[in-house]
Design an enzyme around this catalytic site. Sequence first.
Site, PDB file in Angstrom:
ATOM      1  N   THR A 129      39.002  41.520  51.011  1.00 46.72           N
ATOM      2  CA  THR A 129      38.736  42.787  50.325  1.00 46.72           C
ATOM      3  C   THR A 129      37.261  42.924  49.980  1.00 46.72           C
ATOM      4  O   THR A 129      36.690  44.021  50.075  1.00 46.72           O
ATOM      5  CB  THR A 129      39.610  42.917  49.056  1.00 46.72           C
ATOM      6  N   CYS A 130      36.627  41.834  49.623  1.00 43.12           N
ATOM      7  CA  CYS A 130      35.208  41.867  49.268  1.00 43.12           C
ATOM      8  C   CYS A 130      34.361  42.326  50.455  1.00 43.12           C
ATOM      9  O   CYS A 130      33.425  43.116  50.287  1.00 43.12           O
ATOM     10  CB  CYS A 130      34.750  40.482  48.801  1.00 43.12           C
ATOM     11  N   SER A 131      34.689  41.833  51.642  1.00 41.48           N
ATOM     12  CA  SER A 131      33.902  42.153  52.838  1.00 41.48           C
ATOM     13  C   SER A 131      34.308  43.460  53.503  1.00 41.48           C
ATOM     14  O   SER A 131      33.480  44.118  54.122  1.00 41.48           O
ATOM     15  CB  SER A 131      34.026  41.027  53.874  1.00 41.48           C
ATOM     16  N   LEU A 135      32.031  45.364  48.793  1.00 43.38           N
ATOM     17  CA  LEU A 135      30.594  45.412  49.078  1.00 43.38           C
ATOM     18  C   LEU A 135      30.227  46.607  49.955  1.00 43.38           C
ATOM     19  O   LEU A 135      29.292  47.340  49.624  1.00 43.38           O
ATOM     20  CB  LEU A 135      30.118  44.096  49.708  1.00 43.38           C
ATOM     21  N   THR A 155      35.271  37.051  51.761  1.00 40.57           N
ATOM     22  CA  THR A 155      36.708  37.164  51.569  1.00 40.57           C
ATOM     23  C   THR A 155      37.151  38.572  51.977  1.00 40.57           C
ATOM     24  O   THR A 155      36.332  39.488  52.031  1.00 40.57           O
ATOM     25  CB  THR A 155      37.098  36.827  50.114  1.00 40.57           C
TER      26      THR A 155
END
Length: 160
Positions: free
Chosen positions: A48-50, A54, A46
């Site tokens: 913001t996660c990527s 992370l 997703t």
Amino acid sequence: MPIQTGDAIPSTKIMQATPEGPKEVDTATLLGSGTVVLFGVPGAFTPTCSARHLPGFVQQAAALKAKGVDTVACVSVNDAFVMAAWGRDQGVQDELLLLADGSGAFIKALGLEMDLTARGMGVRSQRFALVAKDGKVSYLGVEQPGAFEVSSAEAVLAKL
């Protein structure tokens, strides 16, 4: 009620993505000793996660370890195969553990689930980061919807 500072990491079974394939682990055992940073994301791959969450922990892994962190782990309500593919895509090596909570049992035990069914994603993890020392939470940062402030690697470093 969400987990609070001073609470113990709950014991549930989840899957760890490893080069040899998925491995079942007990959360209280895996995260219960030493200083642990655990961050939760709504979903692998997703935006913001990527793009930020992370990668920030991968980039700051050495700084976290220099501050005494023994384990850095990311958990998401995805399966172990998705988490492994995300780790490869993001260039994650040995910097951190990728934990797959496919059924959301661990996230629910933490009290940090959110229902994104209306957006086609089902029940997912809120965006958060916590620090645990010998299995007890010493810091918990849970993001407000759409925010990325208290769960970043930099925010965690400031709390260590």
